[in-house]
Design a protein around this motif. Sequence first.
Motif, PDB file in Angstrom:
ATOM      1  N   TYR A  85       0.854  -1.193   0.000  1.00  0.00           N
ATOM      2  CA  TYR A  85       0.000   0.000   0.000  1.00  0.00           C
ATOM      3  C   TYR A  85       0.888   1.241   0.000  1.00  0.00           C
ATOM      4  O   TYR A  85       1.804   1.372   0.831  1.00  0.00           O
ATOM      5  CB  TYR A  85      -0.899  -0.023   1.238  1.00  0.00           C
ATOM      6  CG  TYR A  85      -1.688   1.235   1.464  1.00  0.00           C
ATOM      7  CD1 TYR A  85      -2.619   1.691   0.523  1.00  0.00           C
ATOM      8  CD2 TYR A  85      -1.526   1.973   2.634  1.00  0.00           C
ATOM      9  CE1 TYR A  85      -3.336   2.853   0.740  1.00  0.00           C
ATOM     10  CE2 TYR A  85      -2.250   3.120   2.862  1.00  0.00           C
ATOM     11  CZ  TYR A  85      -3.148   3.556   1.913  1.00  0.00           C
ATOM     12  OH  TYR A  85      -3.858   4.715   2.126  1.00  0.00           O
ATOM     13  N   ASN A  86       0.607   2.148  -0.942  1.00  0.00           N
ATOM     14  CA  ASN A  86       1.343   3.415  -1.043  1.00  0.00           C
ATOM     15  C   ASN A  86       2.859   3.208  -1.135  1.00  0.00           C
ATOM     16  O   ASN A  86       3.642   3.798  -0.381  1.00  0.00           O
ATOM     17  CB  ASN A  86       1.019   4.320   0.155  1.00  0.00           C
ATOM     18  CG  ASN A  86      -0.301   5.037  -0.005  1.00  0.00           C
ATOM     19  OD1 ASN A  86      -0.895   5.030  -1.094  1.00  0.00           O
ATOM     20  ND2 ASN A  86      -0.770   5.654   1.057  1.00  0.00           N
ATOM     21  N   ASN A  87       3.264   2.334  -2.082  1.00  0.00           N
ATOM     22  CA  ASN A  87       4.687   2.067  -2.317  1.00  0.00           C
ATOM     23  C   ASN A  87       5.389   1.517  -1.080  1.00  0.00           C
ATOM     24  O   ASN A  87       6.604   1.707  -0.904  1.00  0.00           O
ATOM     25  CB  ASN A  87       5.413   3.341  -2.786  1.00  0.00           C
ATOM     26  CG  ASN A  87       4.881   3.842  -4.111  1.00  0.00           C
ATOM     27  OD1 ASN A  87       4.412   3.060  -4.941  1.00  0.00           O
ATOM     28  ND2 ASN A  87       4.937   5.150  -4.323  1.00  0.00           N
ATOM     29  N   SER A  88       4.656   0.826  -0.246  1.00  0.00           N
ATOM     30  CA  SER A  88       5.230   0.218   0.950  1.00  0.00           C
ATOM     31  C   SER A  88       4.724  -1.213   1.070  1.00  0.00           C
ATOM     32  O   SER A  88       3.597  -1.522   0.662  1.00  0.00           O
ATOM     33  CB  SER A  88       4.868   0.999   2.220  1.00  0.00           C
ATOM     34  OG  SER A  88       5.354   2.321   2.157  1.00  0.00           O
ATOM     35  N   ALA A  89       5.568  -2.056   1.655  1.00  0.00           N
ATOM     36  CA  ALA A  89       5.200  -3.431   1.932  1.00  0.00           C
ATOM     37  C   ALA A  89       5.209  -3.628   3.448  1.00  0.00           C
ATOM     38  O   ALA A  89       6.188  -3.280   4.120  1.00  0.00           O
ATOM     39  CB  ALA A  89       6.163  -4.401   1.262  1.00  0.00           C
ATOM     40  N   TYR A  90       4.107  -4.201   3.945  1.00  0.00           N
ATOM     41  CA  TYR A  90       3.949  -4.391   5.386  1.00  0.00           C
ATOM     42  C   TYR A  90       3.849  -5.881   5.704  1.00  0.00           C
ATOM     43  O   TYR A  90       3.374  -6.680   4.898  1.00  0.00           O
ATOM     44  CB  TYR A  90       2.672  -3.706   5.891  1.00  0.00           C
ATOM     45  CG  TYR A  90       2.641  -2.210   5.703  1.00  0.00           C
ATOM     46  CD1 TYR A  90       3.092  -1.353   6.706  1.00  0.00           C
ATOM     47  CD2 TYR A  90       2.161  -1.645   4.527  1.00  0.00           C
ATOM     48  CE1 TYR A  90       3.060   0.024   6.539  1.00  0.00           C
ATOM     49  CE2 TYR A  90       2.117  -0.270   4.352  1.00  0.00           C
ATOM     50  CZ  TYR A  90       2.574   0.558   5.364  1.00  0.00           C
ATOM     51  OH  TYR A  90       2.537   1.927   5.192  1.00  0.00           O
ATOM     52  N   ILE A  91       4.321  -6.205   6.915  1.00  0.00           N
ATOM     53  CA  ILE A  91       4.148  -7.558   7.428  1.00  0.00           C
ATOM     54  C   ILE A  91       3.774  -7.468   8.901  1.00  0.00           C
ATOM     55  O   ILE A  91       4.335  -6.645   9.650  1.00  0.00           O
ATOM     56  CB  ILE A  91       5.435  -8.403   7.237  1.00  0.00           C
ATOM     57  CG1 ILE A  91       5.199  -9.830   7.732  1.00  0.00           C
ATOM     58  CG2 ILE A  91       6.628  -7.774   7.914  1.00  0.00           C
ATOM     59  CD1 ILE A  91       6.350 -10.761   7.433  1.00  0.00           C
TER      60      ILE A  91
END
Length: 426
Positions: free
Chosen positions: A55-61
């Motif tokens: 989301y929004n050029n970011s990767a989350y975990i």
Amino acid sequence: MLSQAYPPIQTVQTQSKVQHGSDVSLRCDVPLLSKSSTLHWEKDGEQTPNTTLMYNNSAYILLHTVDERSEGEYYCRLMKDGRVQTVSIHTLNVTSHSHGNRKSQIIYRQSSSNSDVSLICKSTKRYQNWKWTWESSSNSQTDLIAVENGGEVQIKGPIKPGRGSSTTYNSQAFIFHISPVNFNYSGTYRCITETTIYTTTILRTIRVSVEPPDGVSRSHSVVLTCEVSEVTDSVTLVWLRMEGNRGVLVKQQIMTKKINMLRLKVNLSSYETDWQCAVFTENTLRALAPITINLTSSNTNAPTESSAVTNQVINKQANTTLSCVLTLFTGILLGALLYYCYRKRMSVHSDPQESEPVYINISQMRDDRVERSSTPENREKSPEIYRNIRRNRYGKGNMNKRDETPVTSDSVTYATIYFNKSRFQT
């Protein structure tokens, strides 16, 4: 021949040490993420089974309830044109105990049938008594479970412990497992020993819903609702339309003051089926609550090729069934008509009233004829007949042997005559 030059791989390394049993959120940012690029997390070179979001050029975990198995190196890889462009390495260290009385931790869980949370007390010291308490936003502190040295765990309620909860005494560990998580289970949970409050965990629950709940068609409006049980710090609530694991922002709401419940609704103009409600605090992903919209069969504007073939088969089967039913019904009617005609014909021939026996005294009839003929008037009219009668009566002339018997009052001859009444009825 010169080989194609590629830019060097950019590598960023970070590390952190987190408390045993807490939730951890990792984030990886890139300047620009094109549609041909992929950004994903790996742990020790393998894909992670945990929740991920782009989301929004970011990767989350998101890592829930970390323990020793959660330790290791987490790689965030940006792939473009089949080559690795950027690598972010985050080293995660987890403490062997969960001593957190100095600072409370906040965790988020979705309220659903398959969600759970494990509240863990794990100490390097030994304690004689353990108990877990719960303080909701509207009630005072309530004991949930407790155990004493050498005894079994006592369940006090009102939240029943799950299958992962401790059942016997352990001087260094005490676990309270909740499964499933209900929306009204939010509040402050404390693990208390005989001397101190060992850990404090604040649980925030999330609930998502769709209206109407039983399925919608494209001709009807749809409303998605996301609720957070309580807000005490800056929280951003976001509705995302999912394209794989990539989220597209549809609507968001930022709350910076304390509130009992935060609610975000969205009226859908498109009917993609996969949605997620995301909770962020200070640009850190704290929770994801997915929901799927069930579209009814009337959603499609035009039937697909497979559905058209299916409809043709169904129509053909229906026509065949209808023809069989009509043929069977016609056969039944024809059989009933033939049976009715047969019974009618038999009733005409077998009706006892149609042919009744009539008994006639032949001798009497003969005497009556003689007497009528012997009157003077009849003698004159038919002298020849009179002579023949007398001759036959007294044996002068030819006589049938059946008439040789003298007629007396005791010698009576009967004959039975059958006739059909229907011929005489008008």
